[in-house]
Design an enzyme around this catalytic site. Structure first.
Site, mmCIF file in Angstrom:
data_model
loop_
_atom_site.group_PDB
_atom_site.id
_atom_site.type_symbol
_atom_site.label_atom_id
_atom_site.label_comp_id
_atom_site.label_asym_id
_atom_site.label_seq_id
_atom_site.Cartn_x
_atom_site.Cartn_y
_atom_site.Cartn_z
ATOM 1 N N GLN A 13 18.085 47.592 -23.694
ATOM 2 C CA GLN A 13 18.639 47.970 -24.785
ATOM 3 C C GLN A 13 18.893 49.656 -24.556
ATOM 4 O O GLN A 13 19.849 50.093 -24.975
ATOM 5 C CB GLN A 13 17.574 47.943 -26.071
ATOM 6 C CG GLN A 13 18.020 48.330 -27.301
ATOM 7 C CD GLN A 13 16.618 48.600 -28.364
ATOM 8 O OE1 GLN A 13 15.720 48.783 -27.908
ATOM 9 N NE2 GLN A 13 16.971 48.851 -29.603
ATOM 10 N N ASP A 35 19.648 46.565 -12.612
ATOM 11 C CA ASP A 35 18.655 45.594 -13.092
ATOM 12 C C ASP A 35 18.726 44.420 -12.482
ATOM 13 O O ASP A 35 19.285 44.223 -11.409
ATOM 14 C CB ASP A 35 19.251 45.444 -14.694
ATOM 15 C CG ASP A 35 18.476 44.926 -15.632
ATOM 16 O OD1 ASP A 35 17.756 44.113 -15.475
ATOM 17 O OD2 ASP A 35 18.171 45.691 -16.629
ATOM 18 N N ILE A 36 17.814 43.471 -12.856
ATOM 19 C CA ILE A 36 17.619 42.163 -12.241
ATOM 20 C C ILE A 36 18.957 41.264 -12.647
ATOM 21 O O ILE A 36 19.167 40.053 -12.173
ATOM 22 C CB ILE A 36 16.401 41.549 -12.659
ATOM 23 C CG1 ILE A 36 15.940 41.412 -14.000
ATOM 24 C CG2 ILE A 36 15.067 41.989 -11.686
ATOM 25 C CD1 ILE A 36 14.915 40.524 -14.390
ATOM 26 N N ARG A 37 19.501 41.561 -13.752
ATOM 27 C CA ARG A 37 20.633 40.942 -14.224
ATOM 28 C C ARG A 37 21.937 42.036 -14.286
ATOM 29 O O ARG A 37 21.581 43.167 -14.630
ATOM 30 C CB ARG A 37 20.432 40.142 -15.494
ATOM 31 C CG ARG A 37 20.067 41.060 -16.400
ATOM 32 C CD ARG A 37 19.542 40.366 -17.735
ATOM 33 N NE ARG A 37 18.794 41.109 -18.548
ATOM 34 C CZ ARG A 37 19.112 41.660 -19.514
ATOM 35 N NH1 ARG A 37 20.146 41.430 -20.238
ATOM 36 N NH2 ARG A 37 18.373 42.368 -19.979
ATOM 37 N N TYR A 143 0.845 45.248 -23.627
ATOM 38 C CA TYR A 143 1.811 46.174 -23.537
ATOM 39 C C TYR A 143 1.484 47.526 -23.722
ATOM 40 O O TYR A 143 1.740 48.450 -22.774
ATOM 41 C CB TYR A 143 2.996 46.062 -24.634
ATOM 42 C CG TYR A 143 4.203 46.998 -24.481
ATOM 43 C CD1 TYR A 143 5.029 46.945 -23.821
ATOM 44 C CD2 TYR A 143 4.336 47.875 -25.787
ATOM 45 C CE1 TYR A 143 6.286 47.924 -23.460
ATOM 46 C CE2 TYR A 143 5.230 48.683 -25.894
ATOM 47 C CZ TYR A 143 6.139 48.910 -24.877
ATOM 48 O OH TYR A 143 7.406 49.658 -24.796
ATOM 49 N N LYS A 147 0.999 50.749 -21.101
ATOM 50 C CA LYS A 147 1.690 52.144 -21.369
ATOM 51 C C LYS A 147 0.553 53.236 -21.196
ATOM 52 O O LYS A 147 0.842 54.035 -20.578
ATOM 53 C CB LYS A 147 2.369 52.092 -22.913
ATOM 54 C CG LYS A 147 3.595 51.326 -22.699
ATOM 55 C CD LYS A 147 4.578 52.025 -21.821
ATOM 56 C CE LYS A 147 5.926 51.080 -21.819
ATOM 57 N NZ LYS A 147 7.007 51.589 -20.847
ATOM 58 N N ILE A 173 13.057 51.670 -31.271
ATOM 59 C CA ILE A 173 14.381 52.343 -31.491
ATOM 60 C C ILE A 173 15.436 51.349 -31.775
ATOM 61 O O ILE A 173 15.602 49.973 -31.628
ATOM 62 C CB ILE A 173 14.838 52.133 -29.770
ATOM 63 C CG1 ILE A 173 13.547 53.316 -29.133
ATOM 64 C CG2 ILE A 173 16.000 52.931 -29.526
ATOM 65 C CD1 ILE A 173 13.545 54.799 -29.581
HETATM 66 N N1 SER Z 1 9.697 48.878 -29.446
HETATM 67 C C1 SER Z 1 8.621 48.277 -28.812
HETATM 68 C C2 SER Z 1 8.059 47.142 -29.231
HETATM 69 O O1 SER Z 1 8.314 46.591 -30.156
HETATM 70 C C3 SER Z 1 7.643 49.574 -28.916
HETATM 71 O O2 SER Z 1 7.839 50.487 -27.799
HETATM 72 O O3 SER Z 1 7.458 46.370 -28.522
#
Ligand code: SER
Length: 316
Positions: A13, A35-37, A143, A147, A173
């Site tokens: 994205q 990228d991998i694709r 995740y 991070k 985003i």
């Molecule tokens: N937009 C991301 C997610 O929803 C957050 O970094 O995983």
């Protein structure tokens, strides 16, 4: 010296749009997408592209040497919702790719590294409103753990080895060119596509779930601004809080209704609700605004106008 960039995760994205912006800035041939694709047609046609697994340090190094790369933007990652389903894979991808790139910078193969962090570094114990730069970081998602750990690694490589690594804690985003995959904030992208196509959308978060968000063009500008800032002005080497707008599903739906009056939203929260509830609602990014003069351009209204205009153009 000429800037030559390698983007890892250029088909994703953010990678898709960041690559094109970097090509405009540094010249098409000086921005190597990978990228991998394969990436979208625009990225594939406008400059060099290599298939690279972001955890494969040897191939990254070979590509750096092949093109004389001096900056790496590492955007490959598994997002929050997918990572909950594949914790080990998410950890391996998110961590090993970062450590590979930081090591290459430590060994002087590259001069500058960009790596995105996220609002997911925060957790249920973090103050939810105007979340400060420095606060409790006890994430409850895989995740988020990757991070927050990554942020500490970035800071460690900076302090210990002088690696010039820079990072932003992106909010959700929102884009229309390339869709996100597997995130908790993805609803705010899907909603526009469904609104135009079906005039209805079933949201996987509840109506009053407020989250920090940002339009893609602001995210791309922030990234470039941070990377171009004088090193002495980059005072934070784990991850800068970054903010633009915040809204709930109900509020974004109302904004869309101004353009598509028939649009209806319904709510059916799933496991992603719990992830969203663990994140901040609004972010204090005054440090970024002070240190390198960050300013966002798009509010919810301007973003909605721009997205609907562009999606309608594609449709017709
Ligand atoms: N937009 C991301 C997610 O929803 C957050 O970094 O995983």
């Amino acid at each position: 010296m000429k800037t030559i960039v390698l983007v890892l995760g250029a088909s994703g994205q953010i990678g898709t749009e960041l690559t094109q912006r970097l090509r405009l800035l540094y010249g098409n041939d000086n921005v190597i997408a990978s990228d991998i694709r394969e990436a979208n047609a625009e990225v594939m046609a406008s400059g060099p592209f290599e298939i690279i697994d972001a955890t494969d340090k040897e191939t990254i190094l070979a590509t750096i040497k092949k093109y004389n790369v001096n900056q790496v933007y590492l955007l490959a990652a598994m997002l929050s919702a997918t990572a909950e389903k594949m914790p080990q894979k998410a950890w391996d991808l998110n961590m090993n790719s970062l450590l590979a790139v930081l090591d290459l910078a430590k060994d002087k193969h590259i001069e500058k590294v960009y790596w995105p962090s996220s609002i997911a570094v925060f957790g249920p114990t973090t103050p939810k409103e105007n979340t400060p730069q420095k606060t409790i970081m006890e994430p409850s998602t895989v995740y988020g753990i990757s991070k927050v750990s990554g942020e500490f690694w970035c800071n460690y490589y900076y302090e210990k080895y002088g690696v010039d690594v820079r990072s932003l804690r992106y909010p959700g985003i929102i884009s229309w060119k390339t869709k996100p995959g597997g995130g908790t904030t993805d609803y705010a992208v899907d909603i526009y596509f469904k609104a135009l196509k079906e005039e209805k959308y079933e949201c996987f978060l509840s109506e009053n779930t407020r989250l920090p968000m940002m339009y893609m063009s602001d995210a791309v500008e922030a990234t470039i601004k941070l990377m171009q800032a004088d090193s002495k002005d980059v005072k934070i080497r784990n991850g800068y809080n970054l903010a633009a707008i915040d809204f709930t599903p109900k509020e974004i739906a109302l904004e869309i209704k101004k353009h598509i009056p028939e649009f209806e939203i319904t709510y059916k929260p799933d496991f992603r609700q719990q992830i969203a509830d663990s994140w901040p609602q609004t972010i204090d990014d005054s440090q970024a605004r002070k240190d390198w003069n960050w300013k966002h351009k798009f509010d919810l209204k301007a973003m909605t106008e721009d997205i609907i205009f562009n999606l309608q153009k594609i449709k017709n």
